[in-house]
Design a protein around this motif. Sequence first.
Motif, short mmCIF file in Angstrom:
data_model
loop_
_atom_site.label_atom_id
_atom_site.label_comp_id
_atom_site.label_asym_id
_atom_site.label_seq_id
_atom_site.Cartn_x
_atom_site.Cartn_y
_atom_site.Cartn_z
N ARG A 152 -2.75 -7.94 8.55
CA ARG A 152 -4.20 -8.28 7.97
C ARG A 152 -4.48 -7.09 6.90
O ARG A 152 -3.67 -6.01 7.35
N GLY A 153 -5.18 -7.23 6.13
CA GLY A 153 -5.07 -6.25 5.12
C GLY A 153 -5.79 -4.52 5.30
O GLY A 153 -5.36 -4.03 4.56
N GLU A 154 -6.75 -4.68 6.58
CA GLU A 154 -7.51 -3.59 7.03
C GLU A 154 -5.90 -2.82 7.28
O GLU A 154 -6.12 -1.18 7.88
N THR A 155 -4.81 -3.47 8.16
CA THR A 155 -4.03 -2.49 8.89
C THR A 155 -2.89 -3.13 8.22
O THR A 155 -1.73 -2.61 8.97
N SER A 156 -2.91 -2.74 7.50
CA SER A 156 -1.32 -3.66 6.49
C SER A 156 -0.33 -2.63 5.58
O SER A 156 -0.52 -1.55 5.87
N ILE A 157 0.73 -3.23 6.24
CA ILE A 157 2.46 -2.03 5.71
C ILE A 157 2.27 -2.32 3.95
O ILE A 157 2.86 -1.20 3.85
N PHE A 158 1.48 -3.21 3.55
CA PHE A 158 1.28 -1.66 1.78
C PHE A 158 0.41 -1.29 1.93
O PHE A 158 0.36 -0.93 1.07
N LEU A 159 -0.16 -0.09 2.58
CA LEU A 159 -0.88 0.76 2.44
C LEU A 159 -0.23 1.66 2.97
O LEU A 159 -0.65 2.95 2.71
N ASP A 160 0.79 1.64 3.47
CA ASP A 160 1.87 2.60 3.57
C ASP A 160 2.82 3.16 2.36
O ASP A 160 2.61 2.00 1.88
N PRO A 161 3.76 4.44 2.25
CA PRO A 161 4.89 4.21 1.52
C PRO A 161 5.59 3.22 1.16
O PRO A 161 6.33 3.02 2.60
N PRO A 162 6.01 2.57 0.46
CA PRO A 162 6.58 1.67 0.50
C PRO A 162 8.36 2.28 0.66
O PRO A 162 8.79 3.44 0.10
N PRO A 163 9.09 1.48 1.47
CA PRO A 163 10.61 2.11 1.67
C PRO A 163 11.03 2.60 0.42
O PRO A 163 11.81 3.71 0.00
N PHE A 164 11.00 1.32 -1.14
CA PHE A 164 11.04 1.88 -2.73
C PHE A 164 10.25 0.97 -2.92
O PHE A 164 10.03 -0.17 -3.00
N PRO A 165 10.14 1.50 -4.41
CA PRO A 165 9.41 0.49 -5.25
C PRO A 165 10.60 -0.80 -5.16
O PRO A 165 11.73 -1.19 -6.43
N PHE A 166 9.83 -1.85 -4.90
CA PHE A 166 10.57 -2.81 -4.85
C PHE A 166 10.01 -4.00 -6.21
O PHE A 166 9.40 -4.60 -6.12
N GLY A 167 11.83 -3.13 -7.28
CA GLY A 167 11.02 -4.62 -8.92
C GLY A 167 11.18 -5.63 -8.38
O GLY A 167 10.91 -6.66 -9.89
N GLY A 168 11.62 -6.33 -7.45
CA GLY A 168 11.36 -8.15 -6.99
C GLY A 168 10.65 -8.71 -6.47
O GLY A 168 10.07 -9.88 -6.52
N ALA A 169 10.11 -7.61 -5.81
CA ALA A 169 9.00 -7.95 -4.07
C ALA A 169 7.84 -7.79 -4.08
O ALA A 169 6.89 -7.17 -3.00
N GLY A 170 7.59 -6.31 -4.65
CA GLY A 170 6.64 -5.50 -4.30
C GLY A 170 5.38 -4.99 -4.40
O GLY A 170 4.63 -4.22 -3.19
N LEU A 171 4.71 -5.65 -5.50
CA LEU A 171 3.38 -5.47 -5.88
C LEU A 171 1.78 -6.10 -5.29
O LEU A 171 2.90 -7.62 -4.78
#
Length: 434
Positions: free
Chosen positions: A292-311
């Motif tokens: 869900r947008g309001e609780t998304s995992i993408f609101l947290d710092p990523p483990p690392f910036p995934f150059g293949g799938a992270g944006l």
Amino acid sequence: MTRESLQAALDRRMLLRLGAAAGLGTMLLPRLVRAAAEPDSLPQVRALIARWVGPGRFPGMVASLGLPGREPEFVALGSEGFVDPDPVSPDSLFRIYSMTKPVTGMAAMHLIAQGKLGLDQPVHEILPAYRHMQVQDSYDGAITALHPAPRPITMRHLMTHTSGLGYSIVQQGPIKALMEEQGLVAGQISRMRFPGLFRGEPVRGLDVFADRLARVPLVADPGTRFSYSMGLDLMGRVIEVVTGMPFDAYLHETIFAPAGMTSTWFRVPAAEAHRLTTNYAAAGDTLLPLDRGETSIFLDPPPFPFGGAGLVSTPRDYDRFLRMLAQGGEIGGRRVLAQAAVRTGTADLLPPGVSLPAMLGGPAGFGAGGRVGQGAEAGIFGWSGAAGTVGMVDMVRGLRSQIFVQFMPPTANTLLPEFQAALKADVTALLETR
């Protein structure tokens, strides 16, 4: 001449100049001039989206078509989620997953154009851990029956998925288990561990990721086979070492800021969470909320910036990326990428003797993180994402097209093939002689 007719004449001249810069033939230019005056250039796509949005279908989606040098025409219908009443729009945020790959690929091509990297430079010259790689004797076979790689992995190999590096979403058997055990997984999906979609906990840190990946056997000899891989994720670490900057900071400084991409991030700022759509898991005809947008995992710092799938990005932002490519690396009167970087990166970079699998359509090649059309599709460059997004640019005609929706896996229904058919019909109607 009235003010309106003068402006129309100026618009036509501007379109002709931009079309000429894009290499458009004189027979095609007048048709695109007429197309620019069309009030609705996407009637088939508009009808398609109307059929697919609503109860029992999708909450909302966005599509677009851009003519040379023009702002795109967007088609947006529905909401950002079934329980999110905010209307979906060109500024809604979507998880673009593997559409990150062309961005990373073009960032690498810019360094190559500057002479800071070489297209056929061995990766081990930047990351020494990749000097002595071992390869499985049989693809997806035992991880103990190995042989030394007969040649080094190069930057070309990383960008075209011909490095021999594995991918946990592709591989099977013991090597898949090893990659997941080591946290070498392809991006993040949800805080919930959905069966079939949970890929394991990613390792933390791009440097640690690169070091661990170097200890995993390759699935094929470098330069001999197209096998979808974590090559663009590893390219992120190459870029860090070469530039001395964090990978995400380099993308922002080199591409996003100068291209005017103000809503493209590896981590969505909390203040922008209200724009983030909900991602769904498709189970038959049922869509289950996955992130869900309001609780998304993408609101947290990523483990690392995934150059293949992270944006995460918006349809408006990603169109600016595609438009910048269509215009040879420039947008808004500002040069973002070297023209040579764009020209080479959108061309076929596959090593001699390597071809794409039939499932990716043909005839086709592969460039810097994206498919390169050939034959009737010559000049079309782009890629898709694991949650139903697609972005393409026609480097011959200067056209850009996109669709943004959120469901996994994107092969769960016929939406995307139907979109391609509707888009083709609309583009053909625009370009046909009248």
